[in-house]
Design a protein around this motif. Structure first.
Motif, PDB file in Angstrom:
ATOM      1  N   SER A  14      25.207  -0.458   4.159  1.00  0.00           N
ATOM      2  CA  SER A  14      26.064   0.585   4.708  1.00  0.00           C
ATOM      3  C   SER A  14      25.652   1.944   4.158  1.00  0.00           C
ATOM      4  O   SER A  14      25.435   2.116   2.972  1.00  0.00           O
ATOM      5  CB  SER A  14      27.530   0.301   4.349  1.00  0.00           C
ATOM      6  N   GLY A  15      25.465   2.888   5.079  1.00  0.00           N
ATOM      7  CA  GLY A  15      25.115   4.244   4.687  1.00  0.00           C
ATOM      8  C   GLY A  15      23.626   4.480   4.503  1.00  0.00           C
ATOM      9  O   GLY A  15      23.215   5.593   4.263  1.00  0.00           O
ATOM     10  N   SER A  16      22.791   3.436   4.584  1.00  0.00           N
ATOM     11  CA  SER A  16      21.351   3.660   4.413  1.00  0.00           C
ATOM     12  C   SER A  16      20.740   4.073   5.747  1.00  0.00           C
ATOM     13  O   SER A  16      21.126   3.570   6.797  1.00  0.00           O
ATOM     14  CB  SER A  16      20.668   2.406   3.870  1.00  0.00           C
ATOM     15  N   PRO A  17      19.786   4.986   5.724  1.00  0.00           N
ATOM     16  CA  PRO A  17      19.179   5.450   6.971  1.00  0.00           C
ATOM     17  C   PRO A  17      18.270   4.380   7.587  1.00  0.00           C
ATOM     18  O   PRO A  17      17.728   3.533   6.887  1.00  0.00           O
ATOM     19  CB  PRO A  17      18.362   6.666   6.532  1.00  0.00           C
ATOM     20  N   ALA A  18      18.130   4.439   8.897  1.00  0.00           N
ATOM     21  CA  ALA A  18      17.231   3.520   9.595  1.00  0.00           C
ATOM     22  C   ALA A  18      15.789   3.882   9.267  1.00  0.00           C
ATOM     23  O   ALA A  18      15.473   5.047   9.033  1.00  0.00           O
ATOM     24  CB  ALA A  18      17.471   3.612  11.101  1.00  0.00           C
ATOM     25  N   PRO A  19      14.894   2.890   9.218  1.00  0.00           N
ATOM     26  CA  PRO A  19      13.497   3.204   8.916  1.00  0.00           C
ATOM     27  C   PRO A  19      12.877   4.084  10.000  1.00  0.00           C
ATOM     28  O   PRO A  19      13.168   3.929  11.182  1.00  0.00           O
ATOM     29  CB  PRO A  19      12.817   1.836   8.865  1.00  0.00           C
ATOM     30  N   ASP A  20      12.035   4.999   9.575  1.00  0.00           N
ATOM     31  CA  ASP A  20      11.387   5.930  10.491  1.00  0.00           C
ATOM     32  C   ASP A  20       9.990   5.396  10.824  1.00  0.00           C
ATOM     33  O   ASP A  20       9.133   5.324   9.942  1.00  0.00           O
ATOM     34  CB  ASP A  20      11.287   7.302   9.832  1.00  0.00           C
ATOM     35  N   PRO A  21       9.732   4.992  12.097  1.00  0.00           N
ATOM     36  CA  PRO A  21       8.417   4.449  12.437  1.00  0.00           C
ATOM     37  C   PRO A  21       7.294   5.469  12.304  1.00  0.00           C
ATOM     38  O   PRO A  21       6.160   5.125  12.024  1.00  0.00           O
ATOM     39  CB  PRO A  21       8.556   3.984  13.880  1.00  0.00           C
ATOM     40  N   GLY A  22       7.575   6.756  12.474  1.00  0.00           N
ATOM     41  CA  GLY A  22       6.561   7.785  12.315  1.00  0.00           C
ATOM     42  C   GLY A  22       6.076   7.884  10.877  1.00  0.00           C
ATOM     43  O   GLY A  22       4.896   8.095  10.616  1.00  0.00           O
ATOM     44  N   ARG A  23       6.991   7.711   9.933  1.00  0.00           N
ATOM     45  CA  ARG A  23       6.623   7.758   8.509  1.00  0.00           C
ATOM     46  C   ARG A  23       5.766   6.562   8.156  1.00  0.00           C
ATOM     47  O   ARG A  23       4.801   6.677   7.417  1.00  0.00           O
ATOM     48  CB  ARG A  23       7.867   7.788   7.643  1.00  0.00           C
ATOM     49  N   ASN A  24       6.106   5.381   8.692  1.00  0.00           N
ATOM     50  CA  ASN A  24       5.313   4.189   8.430  1.00  0.00           C
ATOM     51  C   ASN A  24       3.885   4.360   8.939  1.00  0.00           C
ATOM     52  O   ASN A  24       2.940   3.915   8.295  1.00  0.00           O
ATOM     53  CB  ASN A  24       5.950   2.961   9.076  1.00  0.00           C
ATOM     54  N   LEU A  25       3.728   4.979  10.094  1.00  0.00           N
ATOM     55  CA  LEU A  25       2.406   5.213  10.651  1.00  0.00           C
ATOM     56  C   LEU A  25       1.604   6.154   9.764  1.00  0.00           C
ATOM     57  O   LEU A  25       0.414   5.942   9.526  1.00  0.00           O
ATOM     58  CB  LEU A  25       2.522   5.776  12.069  1.00  0.00           C
ATOM     59  N   PHE A  26       2.253   7.175   9.230  1.00  0.00           N
ATOM     60  CA  PHE A  26       1.580   8.124   8.348  1.00  0.00           C
ATOM     61  C   PHE A  26       1.131   7.443   7.056  1.00  0.00           C
ATOM     62  O   PHE A  26       0.009   7.649   6.591  1.00  0.00           O
ATOM     63  CB  PHE A  26       2.506   9.301   8.038  1.00  0.00           C
ATOM     64  N   VAL A  27       1.989   6.616   6.482  1.00  0.00           N
ATOM     65  CA  VAL A  27       1.647   5.917   5.241  1.00  0.00           C
ATOM     66  C   VAL A  27       0.502   4.944   5.485  1.00  0.00           C
ATOM     67  O   VAL A  27      -0.425   4.833   4.681  1.00  0.00           O
ATOM     68  CB  VAL A  27       2.890   5.203   4.666  1.00  0.00           C
ATOM     69  N   ARG A  28       0.538   4.238   6.616  1.00  0.00           N
ATOM     70  CA  ARG A  28      -0.551   3.310   6.953  1.00  0.00           C
ATOM     71  C   ARG A  28      -1.862   4.082   7.124  1.00  0.00           C
ATOM     72  O   ARG A  28      -2.918   3.625   6.708  1.00  0.00           O
ATOM     73  CB  ARG A  28      -0.236   2.532   8.216  1.00  0.00           C
ATOM     74  N   LEU A  30      -2.687   6.872   5.633  1.00  0.00           N
ATOM     75  CA  LEU A  30      -3.149   7.228   4.302  1.00  0.00           C
ATOM     76  C   LEU A  30      -3.810   6.042   3.607  1.00  0.00           C
ATOM     77  O   LEU A  30      -4.876   6.179   3.005  1.00  0.00           O
ATOM     78  CB  LEU A  30      -1.990   7.740   3.444  1.00  0.00           C
ATOM     79  N   MET A  31      -3.192   4.882   3.702  1.00  0.00           N
ATOM     80  CA  MET A  31      -3.744   3.701   3.039  1.00  0.00           C
ATOM     81  C   MET A  31      -5.059   3.260   3.661  1.00  0.00           C
ATOM     82  O   MET A  31      -5.963   2.818   2.967  1.00  0.00           O
ATOM     83  CB  MET A  31      -2.750   2.540   3.086  1.00  0.00           C
ATOM     84  N   GLN A  32      -5.168   3.357   4.973  1.00  0.00           N
ATOM     85  CA  GLN A  32      -6.336   2.831   5.673  1.00  0.00           C
ATOM     86  C   GLN A  32      -7.435   3.857   5.870  1.00  0.00           C
ATOM     87  O   GLN A  32      -8.541   3.491   6.270  1.00  0.00           O
ATOM     88  CB  GLN A  32      -5.916   2.261   7.027  1.00  0.00           C
ATOM     89  N   VAL A  33      -7.182   5.119   5.612  1.00  0.00           N
ATOM     90  CA  VAL A  33      -8.200   6.156   5.806  1.00  0.00           C
ATOM     91  C   VAL A  33      -8.566   6.821   4.481  1.00  0.00           C
ATOM     92  O   VAL A  33      -9.741   6.859   4.099  1.00  0.00           O
ATOM     93  CB  VAL A  33      -7.734   7.219   6.828  1.00  0.00           C
ATOM     94  N   VAL A  34      -7.603   7.340   3.775  1.00  0.00           N
ATOM     95  CA  VAL A  34      -7.888   8.162   2.596  1.00  0.00           C
ATOM     96  C   VAL A  34      -8.409   7.331   1.426  1.00  0.00           C
ATOM     97  O   VAL A  34      -9.369   7.729   0.762  1.00  0.00           O
ATOM     98  CB  VAL A  34      -6.635   8.971   2.190  1.00  0.00           C
ATOM     99  N   TRP A  35      -7.814   6.165   1.195  1.00  0.00           N
ATOM    100  CA  TRP A  35      -8.252   5.351   0.051  1.00  0.00           C
ATOM    101  C   TRP A  35      -9.676   4.818   0.223  1.00  0.00           C
ATOM    102  O   TRP A  35     -10.501   4.968  -0.685  1.00  0.00           O
ATOM    103  CB  TRP A  35      -7.261   4.225  -0.214  1.00  0.00           C
ATOM    104  N   THR A  86     -15.091   9.693   9.113  1.00  0.00           N
ATOM    105  CA  THR A  86     -15.560   8.433   9.689  1.00  0.00           C
ATOM    106  C   THR A  86     -14.482   7.357   9.633  1.00  0.00           C
ATOM    107  O   THR A  86     -14.317   6.596  10.587  1.00  0.00           O
ATOM    108  CB  THR A  86     -16.834   7.934   8.981  1.00  0.00           C
ATOM    109  N   CYS A  87     -13.728   7.286   8.537  1.00  0.00           N
ATOM    110  CA  CYS A  87     -12.640   6.306   8.449  1.00  0.00           C
ATOM    111  C   CYS A  87     -11.539   6.613   9.454  1.00  0.00           C
ATOM    112  O   CYS A  87     -10.934   5.703  10.028  1.00  0.00           O
ATOM    113  CB  CYS A  87     -12.058   6.271   7.039  1.00  0.00           C
ATOM    114  N   CYS A  88     -11.265   7.891   9.678  1.00  0.00           N
ATOM    115  CA  CYS A  88     -10.244   8.287  10.648  1.00  0.00           C
ATOM    116  C   CYS A  88     -10.666   7.888  12.060  1.00  0.00           C
ATOM    117  O   CYS A  88      -9.844   7.412  12.853  1.00  0.00           O
ATOM    118  CB  CYS A  88     -10.007   9.782  10.549  1.00  0.00           C
ATOM    119  N   MET A  89     -11.946   8.066  12.385  1.00  0.00           N
ATOM    120  CA  MET A  89     -12.432   7.643  13.699  1.00  0.00           C
ATOM    121  C   MET A  89     -12.314   6.130  13.858  1.00  0.00           C
ATOM    122  O   MET A  89     -11.893   5.637  14.910  1.00  0.00           O
ATOM    123  CB  MET A  89     -13.883   8.091  13.886  1.00  0.00           C
ATOM    124  N   THR A  90     -12.651   5.373  12.826  1.00  0.00           N
ATOM    125  CA  THR A  90     -12.530   3.923  12.874  1.00  0.00           C
ATOM    126  C   THR A  90     -11.072   3.507  13.012  1.00  0.00           C
ATOM    127  O   THR A  90     -10.743   2.605  13.784  1.00  0.00           O
ATOM    128  CB  THR A  90     -13.139   3.295  11.601  1.00  0.00           C
TER     129      THR A  90
END
Length: 110
Positions: A14-28, A30-35, A86-90
């Motif tokens: 109760s009172g917790s916000p719904a997950p934001d799918p846009g934020r999940n995409l951004f985090v993914r 970062l994990m799959q491109v920047v690292w 190159t990782c971003c293109m992949t």
């Protein structure tokens, strides 16, 4: 099961916000491109500068005043940007779907 279905099946406190799918995409992204780009740049700079002394490069003499540490830093940042592109293109090619009826599409053969 899709991500939206998984997040919809999890009861929210109760009172917790719904997950934001846009934020999940951004985090993914970062994990799959920047690292991987970071790791690739670190390995490339290590291999490159173990073979070539940065002081022997004329560009380092002119712009970095014979500073090896600055050459390592600039080299790492340049390779990190190149590997990130190159990782971003992949990553983009991996998340886009191939239209049906095209080679590699999800059309079944009879």
């Amino acid at each position: 099961m899709s991500e939206s279905k998984v997040s919809a099946d999890i009861p929210l406190a109760s009172g917790s916000p719904a997950p934001d799918p846009g934020r999940n995409l951004f985090v993914r992204c970062l994990m799959q491109v920047v690292w991987p780009a970071f790791v690739g740049a670190a390995m490339t700079v290590g291999l490159l500068f173990s073979v070539i002394d940065p002081i022997q490069i004329e560009w380092v003499n002119v712009h970095l005043a014979d500073n090896r540490a600055a050459a390592y830093t600039v080299g790492f940042l340049v390779f990190w940007v190149l590997f990130s592109i190159t990782c971003c293109m992949t990553w983009y090619l991996a998340i886009t779907e191939t239209p049906k009826g095209r080679p590699g599409g999800s059309q079944t053969r009879r």
